[in-house]
Motif scaffolding. Sequence first.
Motif, mmCIF file in Angstrom:
data_model
loop_
_atom_site.group_PDB
_atom_site.id
_atom_site.type_symbol
_atom_site.label_atom_id
_atom_site.label_comp_id
_atom_site.label_asym_id
_atom_site.label_seq_id
_atom_site.Cartn_x
_atom_site.Cartn_y
_atom_site.Cartn_z
ATOM 1 N N CYS A 143 13.328 25.898 8.529
ATOM 2 C CA CYS A 143 12.185 24.662 8.719
ATOM 3 C C CYS A 143 11.372 24.523 8.425
ATOM 4 O O CYS A 143 9.982 24.866 8.995
ATOM 5 C CB CYS A 143 12.458 24.242 10.113
ATOM 6 S SG CYS A 143 14.532 24.288 11.507
ATOM 7 N N SER A 144 11.468 23.859 7.500
ATOM 8 C CA SER A 144 9.619 23.920 6.716
ATOM 9 C C SER A 144 9.456 22.305 5.681
ATOM 10 O O SER A 144 9.987 22.074 5.689
ATOM 11 C CB SER A 144 9.823 25.003 5.477
ATOM 12 O OG SER A 144 8.734 25.073 4.952
ATOM 13 N N ASP A 145 8.183 22.392 6.411
ATOM 14 C CA ASP A 145 7.548 21.057 6.081
ATOM 15 C C ASP A 145 5.612 20.809 5.901
ATOM 16 O O ASP A 145 5.343 21.477 6.846
ATOM 17 C CB ASP A 145 7.898 19.786 7.398
ATOM 18 C CG ASP A 145 9.957 19.212 6.697
ATOM 19 O OD1 ASP A 145 9.416 18.562 5.728
ATOM 20 O OD2 ASP A 145 10.607 18.713 7.956
ATOM 21 N N LYS A 146 5.446 20.072 4.399
ATOM 22 C CA LYS A 146 4.469 19.855 4.512
ATOM 23 C C LYS A 146 3.808 18.354 4.366
ATOM 24 O O LYS A 146 4.695 17.546 3.368
ATOM 25 C CB LYS A 146 4.185 20.419 3.231
ATOM 26 C CG LYS A 146 2.850 20.403 3.250
ATOM 27 C CD LYS A 146 2.613 20.749 1.391
ATOM 28 C CE LYS A 146 1.205 20.387 0.956
ATOM 29 N NZ LYS A 146 1.107 21.174 -0.339
ATOM 30 N N PHE A 147 3.589 17.960 5.631
ATOM 31 C CA PHE A 147 3.245 16.232 4.836
ATOM 32 C C PHE A 147 1.593 15.923 5.253
ATOM 33 O O PHE A 147 1.182 14.570 4.719
ATOM 34 C CB PHE A 147 3.865 16.280 6.656
ATOM 35 C CG PHE A 147 5.146 16.112 7.169
ATOM 36 C CD1 PHE A 147 5.595 14.966 7.061
ATOM 37 C CD2 PHE A 147 5.263 16.939 8.077
ATOM 38 C CE1 PHE A 147 7.047 15.171 7.211
ATOM 39 C CE2 PHE A 147 6.930 17.036 8.252
ATOM 40 C CZ PHE A 147 7.923 15.987 7.881
ATOM 41 N N SER A 148 1.023 16.707 4.824
ATOM 42 C CA SER A 148 -1.367 16.684 4.703
ATOM 43 C C SER A 148 -1.216 15.889 3.711
ATOM 44 O O SER A 148 -1.742 15.040 3.756
ATOM 45 C CB SER A 148 -1.394 17.994 5.148
ATOM 46 O OG SER A 148 -1.371 18.681 3.997
ATOM 47 N N ASN A 149 -0.159 16.138 2.357
ATOM 48 C CA ASN A 149 -0.283 15.333 1.200
ATOM 49 C C ASN A 149 0.355 14.141 0.588
ATOM 50 O O ASN A 149 0.060 13.526 0.017
ATOM 51 C CB ASN A 149 -0.236 16.190 0.191
ATOM 52 C CG ASN A 149 1.292 16.354 0.362
ATOM 53 O OD1 ASN A 149 2.227 16.969 0.872
ATOM 54 N ND2 ASN A 149 2.082 17.039 -0.758
ATOM 55 N N ILE A 150 1.105 13.539 2.013
ATOM 56 C CA ILE A 150 1.754 12.558 2.284
ATOM 57 C C ILE A 150 1.136 11.212 3.536
ATOM 58 O O ILE A 150 1.972 10.263 3.328
ATOM 59 C CB ILE A 150 3.229 12.626 1.223
ATOM 60 C CG1 ILE A 150 3.941 13.366 2.774
ATOM 61 C CG2 ILE A 150 3.576 12.950 0.412
ATOM 62 C CD1 ILE A 150 5.252 13.644 3.020
ATOM 63 N N SER A 151 -0.243 11.583 4.258
ATOM 64 C CA SER A 151 0.223 11.193 5.505
ATOM 65 C C SER A 151 -0.764 10.243 4.842
ATOM 66 O O SER A 151 -1.192 9.054 6.332
ATOM 67 C CB SER A 151 0.185 12.346 6.261
ATOM 68 O OG SER A 151 1.788 13.247 6.680
ATOM 69 N N GLY A 152 -1.431 10.346 4.493
ATOM 70 C CA GLY A 152 -2.944 9.279 4.168
ATOM 71 C C GLY A 152 -3.751 9.620 5.357
ATOM 72 O O GLY A 152 -3.839 10.222 6.641
ATOM 73 N N SER A 153 -4.224 8.352 5.642
ATOM 74 C CA SER A 153 -5.462 8.433 6.629
ATOM 75 C C SER A 153 -5.397 7.232 7.618
ATOM 76 O O SER A 153 -6.696 6.901 7.622
ATOM 77 C CB SER A 153 -6.958 8.991 6.037
ATOM 78 O OG SER A 153 -7.361 8.529 5.053
ATOM 79 N N VAL A 154 -4.789 6.604 6.608
ATOM 80 C CA VAL A 154 -5.020 4.958 7.325
ATOM 81 C C VAL A 154 -4.456 4.537 8.841
ATOM 82 O O VAL A 154 -4.849 3.894 9.450
ATOM 83 C CB VAL A 154 -4.928 4.101 6.263
ATOM 84 C CG1 VAL A 154 -6.745 4.215 5.472
ATOM 85 C CG2 VAL A 154 -3.908 4.169 6.420
ATOM 86 N N ASN A 155 -2.890 5.454 8.736
ATOM 87 C CA ASN A 155 -1.812 5.383 9.546
ATOM 88 C C ASN A 155 -2.705 5.903 10.930
ATOM 89 O O ASN A 155 -2.896 6.614 11.165
ATOM 90 C CB ASN A 155 -0.496 5.440 9.200
ATOM 91 C CG ASN A 155 0.381 4.986 10.170
ATOM 92 O OD1 ASN A 155 0.108 5.115 11.426
ATOM 93 N ND2 ASN A 155 1.095 3.768 9.610
ATOM 94 N N PRO A 156 -2.675 4.359 12.203
ATOM 95 C CA PRO A 156 -2.980 5.652 13.384
ATOM 96 C C PRO A 156 -2.226 6.445 14.167
ATOM 97 O O PRO A 156 -2.167 7.485 15.509
ATOM 98 C CB PRO A 156 -3.110 4.177 14.535
ATOM 99 C CG PRO A 156 -1.781 3.332 13.787
ATOM 100 C CD PRO A 156 -2.691 3.354 12.294
ATOM 101 N N VAL A 157 -1.025 6.992 13.530
ATOM 102 C CA VAL A 157 0.135 7.091 13.809
ATOM 103 C C VAL A 157 0.178 8.919 13.422
ATOM 104 O O VAL A 157 -0.004 9.170 14.432
ATOM 105 C CB VAL A 157 1.582 6.720 14.127
ATOM 106 C CG1 VAL A 157 2.414 7.730 14.533
ATOM 107 C CG2 VAL A 157 0.941 5.593 14.884
#
Length: 324
Positions: A143-157
């Motif tokens: 299981c491998s995931d990378k979200f840091s480049n698609i999460s942004g910094s404006v959504n509080p969740v």
Amino acid sequence: MKLNHPFLYLPTKKENNTSLIESFGDKKHFVEKVQKALGRKERYIVSSESEETTFTMGIEAAKGALRESNTDISEIDIIIFVSCTPEFVMPSNALKIHSELGGKLSTVCYDLNANSIGGFVALDQISKYLSGSKNSKKGLVICSDKFSNISGSVNPVISFCFSDSSLAFIVEKDESSSGLIDVIYYLDSQHHHKNVYPPKGYSNYKNTDIIQWDSTFDGLSSVKFAKENLEEFLEKNNTKLNDIDLFLFSQFSLKNIELIINHFNLPTDKVPFYSHELGYTSASSPFVALEQYEKNVKKIKKGEKILLWTLGTGILAGLMLWEY
């Protein structure tokens, strides 16, 4: 059927969410409430200078699982790579990892995307494949995931929710009674539009796209599913709540876990939660709980029973009963 040696790989960069919360200014108190409900303090991300991907992290996790279980890649009959942020679409990441590790020619390889329930689905599938095969004995799930480049910094969740990570484990067929006892699913597809990436599909993809995440999404329908079905599910399998030695729940929301704990009056020491210090790892999260529990608390003994509950966005949820 044995579930062996989950191995967690995390990138080296560790972030505390405090500074990120401060960036929300007047909204920071609301964001703090969200963080408390989810249960977040720190997370691991691939740094902007790093070339790490879900593929390279998957290789490291696979090597770790093989090493810890004293398994040679030549013994692996099936590889499932689980990700909703795969590095490659063609050929499969599982096939490319097979090549990197030097697997045998008869190995079955494929990728699976079921979002955050992906590891759960992969364990279900690989167990049934091995049980039905006369020639296959061992499987590898990554299981491998990378979200840091698609999460942004404006959504509080999601701005401080996810960790980049990879976790791998070995499933081995044996002659014992251990393994998958039963599994049930619950699908509530009316939420299909709430959390989407790419926001307008790949036909309209832009490099700047981030996850479209509905901040009102709380996964409570999956909690309702667990509340209404868990005891009946266990009863059909001649099992009671007191017979469960460990509850491996989705690590997405501490609040949701507490709702289930309180509803069934579960002992909290049997319901591990590690997203405070590790962040949320998506598809691997119940297995991260297992890996951390065995590392920090105690090893699961043969014959003990585990109950898994998790969900993926959309939403798809599931309950699984497993004998170790």
